[in-house]
Structure formats: C-alpha cells, structure tokens
Design an enzyme around this catalytic site. Structure first.
Site, mmCIF file in Angstrom:
data_model
loop_
_atom_site.group_PDB
_atom_site.id
_atom_site.type_symbol
_atom_site.label_atom_id
_atom_site.label_comp_id
_atom_site.label_asym_id
_atom_site.label_seq_id
_atom_site.Cartn_x
_atom_site.Cartn_y
_atom_site.Cartn_z
ATOM 1 N N SER A 22 0.843 -1.195 0.000
ATOM 2 C CA SER A 22 0.000 0.000 0.000
ATOM 3 C C SER A 22 0.883 1.251 0.000
ATOM 4 O O SER A 22 1.709 1.416 -0.892
ATOM 5 C CB SER A 22 -0.969 -0.042 1.190
ATOM 6 N N GLU B 265 -8.873 -4.825 -4.972
ATOM 7 C CA GLU B 265 -8.147 -3.845 -4.148
ATOM 8 C C GLU B 265 -9.088 -2.935 -3.363
ATOM 9 O O GLU B 265 -8.771 -2.497 -2.263
ATOM 10 C CB GLU B 265 -7.218 -2.990 -5.023
ATOM 11 N N HIS C 164 -7.512 -5.628 -0.448
ATOM 12 C CA HIS C 164 -6.302 -4.850 -0.167
ATOM 13 C C HIS C 164 -5.668 -5.358 1.134
ATOM 14 O O HIS C 164 -6.329 -5.450 2.162
ATOM 15 C CB HIS C 164 -6.697 -3.377 -0.030
#
EC number: 3.1.1.1
Length: 561
Positions: free
Chosen positions: A221, A353, A466
């Site tokens: 991330s 995601e 994610h």
C-alpha cells in the site's frame, strides 16, 4: 500459543547443544544492542530478534519537519527486546489497522509517540560467524498516516527462508509529510526517514549477519508506494538492490501530489496558527505539543471523504510531494526519462483492491447508499480530485463499468472495481511497463485468495482484498495456526518466491510454479489456491483509462489537493 507455531522465547541461556549460550549482543556504529533468541517449532536454528533499535535521533523540537539526523552514540549495552512505540497517528484507527493486518496470534496493545525512528531486526545468522545473508527491509502501509513496524513479525519469513528481515518505521501524517512547498518545510520527511534507515542498514547490517550488498526493499500500500518512490529517487541510489511493491506505486492516485500548500494552510488554521507565511506556519506548528498535533490530525478526518461539503477541502492523506529532493520531478516524468534505479522489481496487485477494508475505513461509497449510475457519477465527481479524474471523463467511465444494471449491489461491486482499477490496477501496470522499458528486470502478480484470517465482517464474495497478501508474505498461517494445509502451502510458496527474489533478483526456483518475466508479452503470475501464469494484466483497463485520461491536461490532478 497455537499448536502450529509454538514460539519459545529464550530469555535465559540455552541448554540444548549447539544453541548460543548467552543472549545476542551486537555492535552498531552507535553502540552495542542486546536482543533475544526466538525459535519457531520444528527449526533448530533460533532467530536473534532486536526490537526498537534507533536509526536516527528522536525527531523532536527543531527536528520536527526536518531531515532525520544520525542517532546519538551510547556507551552501555542498549536493551532492544521490547517493541518501540509506533509513530504518532490516530490511535483508534492505528489499532484497527494493526488488528486487521497483523500476523501475530495475539493482538498487542499499541503505543504511539513522536519519538519513533526505530527498526526491528530478525536474523537467523550465526552471530559468532561472518554470515552474509540477504536482507529484506519492510516498509509498512497505512496511507502515510497509519501503521508501524511491530504489526509485522519477521520470525516466520526469517526462519523459513534464512534471510535477515528488517522492519522500519517512518514519520506519518503531519509529522511525516507536512509541506509548505518551499525551503521552510519541503515535506517528505517520512521518505527521508526511510532513506536514513537504509543508510543505517548499509552501515550496520553486516554485524547482524546480513549482506549490505544484497538489500531488497518491499512494502504494501503506502509502503509499496514508498518503495516505488525510492526506486525513482536519486537519494536512494545504491542503498538497495531489488524492490517489491505490493498494492501501491508512485502513480497511486492520491498519494503523490505536485503541491500541497492548501493542505499546509488548512493544518495551520485547524491548529490555531496563522497561515500568512511559510515561516510563521512552521514556527507555530513546531511549538505545538504532540497531543495538540494529534488533535489537529483527528480534526482533519484522515482516511475519510467529506461527500456533503466541498470535497476539495477533504484530505484523506497527507501525501508525498514534489520536493526537489526525494523527488526531483513528478514520477511520470522520471519514468518517461528512464532515469532511475533500474533494479529488479516485482509489482503486484490484489484481485479486489477496493473490495472491503478501504471502502469500510473511508466510508466510501457510504454503506447505506443505494447506487445507480447517476448516484455513482455524482459520488465520483465529489472525489475526482482524489482519484485524479477529470470530471468530464466520469460519465464515460460509469457507463463502461456499471453497464446499465438496476441492481444496486451489482452497481456497488462495479463501482468498487472501477475505483480499484483507477487507484491501484492501472497505475501498477503503467509503472511496471515503465520499469521494463528502462531495461530493468520486472515481474508482476495478481493475488487471488481470501485468507482465513479475514474479518468476519468482510463479505464472503471479497477475494483478494487490499492487504490480503501480507498474511502469506509474513507467514501468518504458520505463526497463527488453525488454518488449512492449502493456506500454509500458499504462504510457504510466497515466502519462497519473495526470498528467492531477494537472493537472486529472480523469484523462480525448484518446486515452484514458473513466474514469467514481465516483458513485451506481459506475462504475470496469478497467485492463489491455483497459481498459474497469465498474460496482459489489466490490459483493456489500462487502454481504456489511458485513452480517457488523454483528455486531461498533464499533471492537472497534481496541481492541488
């Protein structure tokens, strides 16, 4: 302690033959550090663990909004056996992110402090010999406003793959990225902390059995974005030799901006400072206590979007900025000029995601909102500044993704896919192509698996959310136990891929599915219950968005927040 991974912490001398007879003490340039030995069940070689090793001076007082300085030396043996505080952040959100992502079996109670420039080291090396093992330096995620080192236990990766794992911290939020856009506070302090940690690794890691000539940086991330920024930054040249970006690159929407002056002025005003000049803002904010800056942080409502007022006044992140130091130019320009650190590079995304964790944390789209194409268009227009989308492109995108269905749940899924493509999918492919075209070895993956550790609140339809790959990369199925053989094998495979890459700049190895290089054929690996090769990840989406965004003036989305 779980059955699968009984972790034995040896706080006294070892009695078993072949084990060290005393606790590990290692020399650093600043002074000696004391660690502890930890063993994973089934492995005879213990890992020496050092927690909270300082790599820079505490960034307090005049060092707030300033480059990190080398740590002061000490003359005693420093006890580095307990977790350091995480960098200042919203403590509630920080604890939530930790509990969602950690590979620990138990949830640990976190502490936060502005004095946070520390790193954790996990080394399986025999410290009585001169081992030179590959070094893997993890940069945590959290939107540059949340997260910390101690969420990620490097024990399983270090033990299984015989690598030195270093987990670093860096200043976050206002403390890490406040920028007036001039010499008074250029910003990117958090990235300068990352560079300082890499310098520390170069200077010291050989004493921990690591090879300073074989350093891999990897992150997820905002950590993946940080890795990508360091790949593009002249400051990080020769400080690392391979790189892995998981679900985040320097083109990730919202995390890199050309100018953040409007945000600096808002921070000043919310803090009760005058925003007339850069000098006055910086002087006033340096006088604030850590608690006062935390109060400002909470008032900024980071990680959320104001969909009722003027969304341009809503700041979910305090982003990386074009500072002329870490980033001499915008990432797009550096990529186009092919003038960056062309190290072997793995770039990957997850299948969904924007599946659950990010929409939930950002309350975007609002959970109670019934979505039709008109509502979706309005919603995207209110966040177009964050997604770097020109407003005129939004109806075209909504028409393509939502496909005229009346089912609000289906519409929501398609909107989440659209946002996932814009923020993660498309930028990751563009960065990979740029890296490949500069002549560097590049690999891509898409992670397609739902971990058993997923929150019970996450819908069962979300696969590859994610952050989901972190459990496998850090061996959570081994450390936490209670999972299937399939999930344990997936974790072992991913750790092997990552460590092979750290060793050789190539993830392939005996007994593993073949991972093709990302060349003109654009082969990549789909990683999941079935792991297989595929081609042209997000090719159609990249073509669609590239054509659509061609109507947008270059960098228009970067000129302001």
């Amino acid at each position: 302690m779980c059955l699968y991974a009984l972790i034995l912490v040896f706080l006294a001398a070892f009695t078993a033959g072949g084990h060290p007879s005393s606790l590990p003490v290692v020399d650093t340039l600043q002074g000696k550090v004391l660690g502890k030995y930890v063993s994973l069940e089934g492995f005879t070689q213990p890992v020496a663990v050092f927690l909270g090793v300082p790599f820079a001076k505490p960034p307090l007082g005049s060092l707030r909004f300033a480059p990190p300085q080398p740590a002061e030396p000490w003359s005693f043996v420093k006890n580095t056996t307990s977790y350091p505080p995480m960098c200042s952040q919203d403590p509630v959100a920080g604890q939530i992110v930790n509990d969602l992502l950690t590979n620990w079996e138990e949830n640990i109670s976190l502490q936060f402090s502005e004095d946070c420039l520390y790193l954790n080291i996990y080394t399986p090396a025999d410290l009585t010999k001169r081992d030179r093992l590959p070094v893997m330096v993890w940069i945590h995620g959290g939107g540059l406003v949340l997260g910390g080192a101690s969420t990620y236990d490097g024990l399983a990766l270090s033990t299984h793959e015989n690598v030195v794992v270093v987990v670093i911290q860096y200043r976050l939020g206002i403390w890490g990225f406040f920028s007036t856009g001039d010499e008074h506070s250029r910003g990117n302090w958090g990235h300068l902390d990352q560079v300082a940690a890499l310098h520390w690794v170069q200077d010291n890691i050989d004493n921990f059995g690591g090879d300073p000539g074989s350093v891999t940086i990897f992150g997820e991330s905002a950590g993946g974005e940080s890795v990508s920024v360091l790949v593009l930054s002249p400051l990080a040249k020769n400080l690392f030799h391979k790189a892995i970006s998981e679900s985040g690159v320097a083109l990730t929407a919202g995390l890199v901006k050309k100018n953040t002056r409007p945000l600096a002025e808002k921070i000043a005003v919310v803090s009760g400072c005058k925003s007339t000049t850069s000098a006055s803002m910086v002087h006033c904010l340096r006088q604030k206590t850590e608690e006062e800056l935390l109060e400002t942080t909470l008032k900024l409502n980071l990680f959320s979007l104001d969909l009722h007022g003027d969304s341009r006044q809503s700041y979910p992140f305090v982003p990386t900025v074009l500072d002329g130091v870490v980033l001499p130019k915008m990432p797009e320009e550096i990529l186009a000029e092919k003038d960056f650190n062309t190290v072997p590079y793995i770039v990957g995304i997850n299948k969904q995601e924007f599946g659950w964790i990010l929409p939930t944390m950002m309350n975007y789209p609002p959970s109670d909102m019934k979505l039709d194409p008109m509502t979706a268009t309005s919603l995207l227009k209110k966040s177009s500044f964050l997604l770097n989308l020109p407003e005129e492109a939004i109806p075209v995108a909504v028409e393509k993704y939502l496909r005229h269905t009346d089912d609000p749940d289906r519409n929501k899924d398609q909107l989440l896919e659209l946002i996932g493509d814009v923020i993660f999918g498309v930028p990751s492919v563009i960065v990979s192509r740029g890296h490949r075209d500069a002549g560097a070895r590049t690999y891509m993956y898409e992670f397609q698996y739902r971990p058993s550790f997923s929150s019970k609140m996450k819908p069962s339809t979300v696969v590859g959310d994610h952050g989901d790959e972190i459990y496998s990369v850090f061996g959570a199925p081994i450390l936490r136990g209670g999972t299937s053989k399939e999930e344990i094998n997936l974790s072992k495979m991913m750790m092997k891929f990552w460590a092979n890459f750290a060793r050789n700049g190539n993830p392939n190895g005996q007994g593993l599915p073949h991972w093709p290089e990302y060349d003109q054929k654009e082969g990549y690996l789909q990683i999941g219950a079935t792991t297989q090769q595929a081609q042209k990840l997000k090719e159609k989406e990249v073509a669609f968005w590239s054509e659509l965004l061609a109507m947008k003036p270059l960098h228009a989305g970067h000129t302001e927040l």
